[in-house]
Design a protein around this motif. Structure first.
Motif, PDB file in Angstrom:
ATOM      1  N   LYS A   1      -5.253  -5.583   3.932  1.00 15.92           N
ATOM      2  CA  LYS A   1      -6.162  -4.471   3.630  1.00 15.92           C
ATOM      3  C   LYS A   1      -7.121  -4.797   2.491  1.00 15.92           C
TER       4      LYS A   1
ATOM      5  N   ASP B   1      -0.295  -0.394  -4.905  1.00 15.36           N
ATOM      6  CA  ASP B   1      -1.650  -0.005  -5.321  1.00 15.36           C
ATOM      7  C   ASP B   1      -1.753   1.409  -5.880  1.00 15.36           C
ATOM      8  N   ASN B   2      -0.742   2.211  -5.616  1.00 17.12           N
ATOM      9  CA  ASN B   2      -0.690   3.575  -6.175  1.00 17.12           C
ATOM     10  C   ASN B   2       0.707   4.115  -5.917  1.00 17.12           C
TER      11      ASN B   2
ATOM     12  N   CYS C   1      -5.973   4.264  -3.523  1.00 15.90           N
ATOM     13  CA  CYS C   1      -6.230   2.862  -3.139  1.00 15.90           C
ATOM     14  C   CYS C   1      -7.420   2.135  -3.747  1.00 15.90           C
TER      15      CYS C   1
ATOM     16  N   LYS D   1       1.089  10.121  -4.737  1.00 17.57           N
ATOM     17  CA  LYS D   1      -0.240   9.529  -4.608  1.00 17.57           C
ATOM     18  C   LYS D   1      -1.321  10.597  -4.747  1.00 17.57           C
TER      19      LYS D   1
ATOM     20  N   ASP E   1       0.833  -1.198   0.000  1.00 15.47           N
ATOM     21  CA  ASP E   1       0.000   0.000   0.000  1.00 15.47           C
ATOM     22  C   ASP E   1       0.875   1.258   0.000  1.00 15.47           C
ATOM     23  N   ASP E   2       0.642   2.113  -0.965  1.00 18.99           N
ATOM     24  CA  ASP E   2       1.353   3.409  -1.044  1.00 18.99           C
ATOM     25  C   ASP E   2       2.868   3.292  -1.229  1.00 18.99           C
TER      26      ASP E   2
END
Ligand SMILES: [Ca+2]
Length: 455
Positions: free
Chosen positions: A136, A284-285, A68, A299, A28-29
């Protein structure tokens, strides 16, 4: 209409011809540069670097969205966020507005993944895979005043996963140290750290299901806020602060995640599953907390810093070790790729936006695509973005700002930092790409921002 076949004898045994296992790990991120193998030598990420050396590393991989939830939805469905109308991270901004001086309000976009979609987990499950979601989810947000459906009904176990550990509406954990206050993740002991716990769960899952094909969808909460890591690791990166290491805690979180992925990959080897398992690692980003340079933005933005992500695939016998692929790929490709890997036909009636990456994995066959597209009509949480759409066609990338139609055109090969806007000097190319983007926006029936006042 699904044609059901009688289970073959083969499917009941562990013969070598059984379908490959699939492990999709999505951080994530995590920014494009946030791994040593992507060009930041100040970071120690030996496990993921090794995974890259044993498989294929994509240099021009994109998240389906700069935030996300839409990327996650795109993976589950194979459809672009624009088509899903799920374009922002849940719950999004309360007011749908406004960057100072902008007259654009966000459209009323979808904030969770409806059960009506046939997810990749449902397809694999129906084909005999044991499926687990760990970590997540962020696709089950339900507004408080919604009386028609509850958040519980939109969790992974209702979208094709036999097991769900930690997946709920949350975009980040309240804490990375126990107690986490996340479903199915009560602390085992004082001081337990979430990345370690999730890896324990992932390892337990593959060990328990080694005799049947499985799909493990492991979406770590790391390296999203809150930034938390063990003190020893933070101290190590304090001494490395500088270019590449903007925040030592963030760097420590990356290494901690890498360590846990390494432990998992070792368990996969020990279970004898390396050969017949596709492992994909991506983000995811774009990065939010790290040093994205030379990429522009972060992001929430349509510059490369917001959408370009690390992406690695290892699949012994199918992906040549140590290969690098510069063909643009995007999260919507996951769905058709995983179907292809499992030898399953397309989902009937599904308008796919992605494409199977198998020809790229195997470096043979045809992989043709004229462009990849992005649509972000929302304000990111930080609201520093301008609403727009983007298209990448070859080495050219065009960003269109929805407020005033302003165009930015970049040649990524020679200007990865997107510093030199070529739109003025190459108006014909800019307008051709704009038209291609507009056609795609119409074709996907993309929701556009609402103009609130005349400026
Ligand atoms: Ca994210």
């Amino acid at each position: 209409m699904v044609c059901l076949l009688a289970p073959s004898v083969e499917a009941e045994t562990t013969s070598p011809s059984r379908r490959p296992n699939i492990v999709l790990i999505m951080a994530d991120d995590l920014g494009w540069k946030d791994l040593r193998c992507y060009g930041t030598p100040q970071l120690d990420t030996p496990a993921i670097d090794q995974l890259a050396s044993e498989g294929m590393r994509f240099t021009d991989a994109y998240a389906a969205a700069p935030v996300c939830s839409p990327t996650r939805a795109a993976i589950m469905t194979g459809q672009a966020p624009a088509r899903l109308r799920l374009t922002n991270h849940a719950p999004g901004n309360k007011d749908g507005f406004s960057l100072e001086g902008s007259n654009l309000r966000e459209p009323d976009t979808v904030r969770n993944l409806a059960l009506s979609y046939v997810t990749i987990a449902e397809r694999l499950s129906e084909a005999g895979y044991t499926t687990a979601h760990i970590g997540k989810w962020h696709l089950s947000y339900v507004a408080r005043n919604n009386t028609t459906i509850s958040e519980l009904e939109l969790r992974p176990e209702r979208q094709g996963f036999d097991v769900n550990i930690g997946g709920c509406f949350r975009g980040g954990p309240p804490s990375y140290f126990a107690p986490y206050r996340i479903p199915a993740l009560e602390g085992k002991y004082e001081g337990e750290y979430l990345p370690e716990r999730l890896a324990d769960e992932a390892i337990a899952f593959i060990e328990a299901h080694r005799d049947r094909e499985f799909f493990l969808n492991w979406w770590p909460y790391s390296v999203h806020y809150p930034l938390q890591a063990r003190d020893e690791l933070i101290s190590k990166y304090r001494s490395r602060e500088g270019p590449g290491i903007k925040d030592p805690v963030y760097a420590a979180m990356i290494e901690a995640l890498d360590t846990e992925i390494g432990r998992f990959l070792e368990a996969l080897d020990n279970a004898g599953l390396r050969e017949n398992t596709l492992v994909v690692f991506k983000s995811d980003n774009g990065g939010y907390n790290g040093d994205n340079r030379p990429l522009r933005g972060m992001k929430g933005m349509l510059y490369e810093g917001g959408i370009r992500v690390p992406w690695i695939a290892r699949w012994p016998g199918h992906v040549e070790p140590g290969t690098v692929c510069s063909t643009p790929v995007i999260s919507t490709d996951c769905y058709p790729t995983l179907l292809d890997v499992a030898g399953l036909p397309p989902t009937p009636g599904l308008q796919l936006d992605g494409q199977s990456l198998l020809p790229l994995f195997r470096q043979s066959g045809v992989f043709e695509r004229s462009a990849v597209y992005f649509h972000y009509p929302n304000y990111a949480f930080h609201k520093r973005n301008r609403l727009g759409g983007a298209i990448r066609n070859g080495q050219y990338k065009l960003i269109k700002r929805y407020r005033d139609g302003e165009l930015e055109l970049y040649h990524l090969e020679s200007d990865i930092a997107e510093k030199q806007n070529l739109a003025g000097g190459m108006p014909e190319l800019a307008s051709r790409l704009e038209e291609q983007l507009d056609i795609w926006l119409r074709e996907t029936d993309a929701q556009m921002p609402i103009r609130t006042t005349v400026e």
